[in-house]
Design an enzyme around this catalytic site. Structure first.
Site, PDB file in Angstrom:
ATOM      1  N   CYS A  67       0.845  -1.200   0.000  1.00 31.64           N
ATOM      2  CA  CYS A  67       0.000   0.000   0.000  1.00 31.64           C
ATOM      3  C   CYS A  67       0.882   1.252   0.000  1.00 31.64           C
ATOM      4  O   CYS A  67       1.629   1.472  -0.945  1.00 31.64           O
ATOM      5  CB  CYS A  67      -0.992  -0.039   1.157  1.00 31.64           C
ATOM      6  SG  CYS A  67      -2.340   1.146   0.952  1.00 31.64           S
ATOM      7  N   HIS A 112      -4.090  -4.668  -0.189  1.00 30.88           N
ATOM      8  CA  HIS A 112      -3.639  -5.218   1.089  1.00 30.88           C
ATOM      9  C   HIS A 112      -3.669  -6.741   1.029  1.00 30.88           C
ATOM     10  O   HIS A 112      -4.730  -7.336   1.222  1.00 30.88           O
ATOM     11  CB  HIS A 112      -4.536  -4.712   2.217  1.00 30.88           C
ATOM     12  CG  HIS A 112      -4.292  -3.282   2.545  1.00 30.88           C
ATOM     13  ND1 HIS A 112      -3.331  -2.885   3.442  1.00 30.88           N
ATOM     14  CD2 HIS A 112      -4.839  -2.152   2.058  1.00 30.88           C
ATOM     15  CE1 HIS A 112      -3.307  -1.562   3.511  1.00 30.88           C
ATOM     16  NE2 HIS A 112      -4.210  -1.091   2.675  1.00 30.88           N
ATOM     17  N   GLU A 128      -2.712  -8.764   3.134  1.00 25.35           N
ATOM     18  CA  GLU A 128      -3.108  -9.279   4.453  1.00 25.35           C
ATOM     19  C   GLU A 128      -4.608  -9.235   4.665  1.00 25.35           C
ATOM     20  O   GLU A 128      -5.119  -9.802   5.626  1.00 25.35           O
ATOM     21  CB  GLU A 128      -2.371  -8.500   5.551  1.00 25.35           C
ATOM     22  CG  GLU A 128      -2.882  -7.087   5.844  1.00 25.35           C
ATOM     23  CD  GLU A 128      -2.386  -5.994   4.887  1.00 25.35           C
ATOM     24  OE1 GLU A 128      -1.859  -6.319   3.804  1.00 25.35           O
ATOM     25  OE2 GLU A 128      -2.547  -4.803   5.240  1.00 25.35           O
TER      26      GLU A 128
END
Lengths: 262, 196
Positions: free
Chosen positions: B77, B178, B180
């Site tokens: 990001c 992202h 994650e």
């Protein structure tokens, strides 16, 4: 193409997920982490956790469960509940939340929105708005809605506050239409359409979902970016995978879970 | 294998760390130059604005440290944007290890900024980072600034115009979304990075 988001909302009270009707009479729906994982596996695009008693009780959200959720969940989630300062927001974000949502504390002190946006960027800052139509026909905001005995009506008009919140740095707006909340008669399309016209950041519809066509209408008529619902998902009345397949068949851009991910 | 997360104050560090733990890797959180140089893999997470992000790296004395790394590096990001030459956000000179400019999304009717939500990935190059990634896979984005498509683009996405979702230049890699928070697709891409 950006997909429309389906967002189960988990109201948290004393560490459990609860749901009431029109914000009253809360019943326990289950454990936070269990429900979070269930929705993740079903293909929810995002989760919102509201610590519904934090703001009326004047305390911030408990970060213990935020961290437990962050460890197991690999979809984004937002946490709301009594966040009153940059420091409290930092605690929640560092515990693993992707966004924080402010509602009553932002009405107490609107500068909070500016401070949060400056500290973390607008993309972390969601402003939640509880709105009710008054007898004169105007939509106005409500404060401390987590506890009916403490809920206050404010003179602030909903759309005015929505515009101000964006100017101050809201990166997303969740509009909870309280007239329709929990009664499953559909989202308040009139109010959402009016909100869409003044909302230049992502707009999330909340309150009233009862059937799959209600979601479709929010996306196609009010052009919201995401639709939030609680009881229909918790009760099993609507299963997230069925809803997403239905929306895709109706031409809505939606993320379907990849097979390898199941 | 040693993996470090550069602790430059980004709020998503915890989430990236948990995602690596789910893949069986315990990454150390550090701003220590020697530990970063010695790691097998370096991840630069980041949420926030470019100016403060670069200011933190300067305060920590990490600008030249990161520029000089030769092992695989991943920016996530804002971390990806900091790898670029320059960002329009606050007119910020960045690390310059990927020859790209970061520009603000143009607002247009029906296009909200920030670009927030799940969008489709479109691989444009063959690269070990992209193993098992299919055309049209979904990833979760939250950003107001983006890197235009260019020779460094491994994966594109589209929001109004096309933009870079994954970039690479030499040992430096970036993911605008992202990983994650991108469910199975994100886990696959992180696993691929760890295997570089």
């Amino acid at each position: 193409m950006l997909s429309r988001r389906i967002i189960p909302c988990l109201d948290v009270r004393d560490g459990k997920v609860v749901k009431g009707v029109r914000f009253r009479d809360h019943v326990v729906m289950g454990e936070i982490v269990d429900l979070a994982l269930r929705y993740r596996d079903e293909g929810a695009d995002e989760l919102v956790f509201y610590d519904i008693t934090a703001s009326p009780e004047g305390r911030s959200v408990d970060r213990g469960w935020v961290e437990r959720v962050a460890r197991v969940i690999d979809i984004p989630f937002c946490v709301a509940g009594g966040i009153r300062s940059v420091e409290e927001a930092r605690q929640v974000l560092y515990a693993g939340a992707d966004k924080i949502s402010v509602n009553s504390p932002a009405l107490e002190r609107p500068e909070l929105v500016d401070e949060l946006a400056a500290a973390f960027g607008v993309q972390c800052v969601v402003v939640g708005i509880d709105s009710l139509r008054d007898d004169d026909g105007e939509w106005r905001v409500r404060q401390y809605t987590g506890d009916p005995s403490k809920t206050r009506s404010l003179p602030r008009r909903t759309l005015d506050w929505m515009i101000e919140a964006q100017q101050r740095g809201a990166g997303e707006i969740v509009l909870n239409c309280m007239d329709s909340d929990g009664v499953r008669k559909g989202y308040d399309l009139t109010q959402l359409t009016a909100a869409r016209a003044v909302c230049r950041v992502p707009l999330i519809a909340s309150g009233g979902a009862g059937e799959m066509p209600h979601f479709l209408a929010a996306f196609t008529q009010a052009q919201v970016d995401g639709a939030l619902a609680a009881s229909v998902f918790h009760s099993g009345a609507i299963a997230v995978p069925d809803l997403k397949r239905y929306l895709q068949q109706q031409g809505v851009v939606i993320r379907l879970q990849e097979a390898a991910d199941e | 294998m040693s993996v470090v997360l550069v602790d430059a104050g980004g709020t998503n560090i915890g989430s990236v760390r948990y995602a690596l733990q789910r893949l069986g890797v315990d990454a150390a959180l550090t701003s220590d130059a020697a530990q970063i140089r010695a790691a097998d893999k370096v991840i630069l997470p980041g949420v926030g604005a470019a100016g403060p992000g670069m200011a933190r790296l300067r305060e920590l004395g990490l600008v030249d440290v990161i520029r000089g790394l030769t092992q695989p590096v991943l920016g996530v990001c804002l971390g990806m944007q900091l790898l670029c030459a320059h960002s329009e956000e606050g007119d910020t000179q960045c690390l310059g290890v990927v020859p790209a400019q970061v520009r603000r999304f143009a607002e247009a009717p029906g296009l909200c900024v920030p670009h927030m939500g799940w969008n489709r990935l479109s691989p444009r190059a063959a690269h070990p980072l992209l193993r098992d990634l299919d055309e049209g896979d979904w990833a979760y984005f939250v950003h107001s600034y983006a890197v235009p498509l260019g020779s460094y683009t491994l994966v594109g996405s589209e929001y109004g115009d096309g933009f870079s979702a994954v970039i690479a230049s030499g040992n430096f890699h970036g993911m605008q979304f992202h990983p994650e928070r991108s469910a199975g697709v994100g886990a696959t891409l992180l696993k691929n990075f760890l295997a570089l």
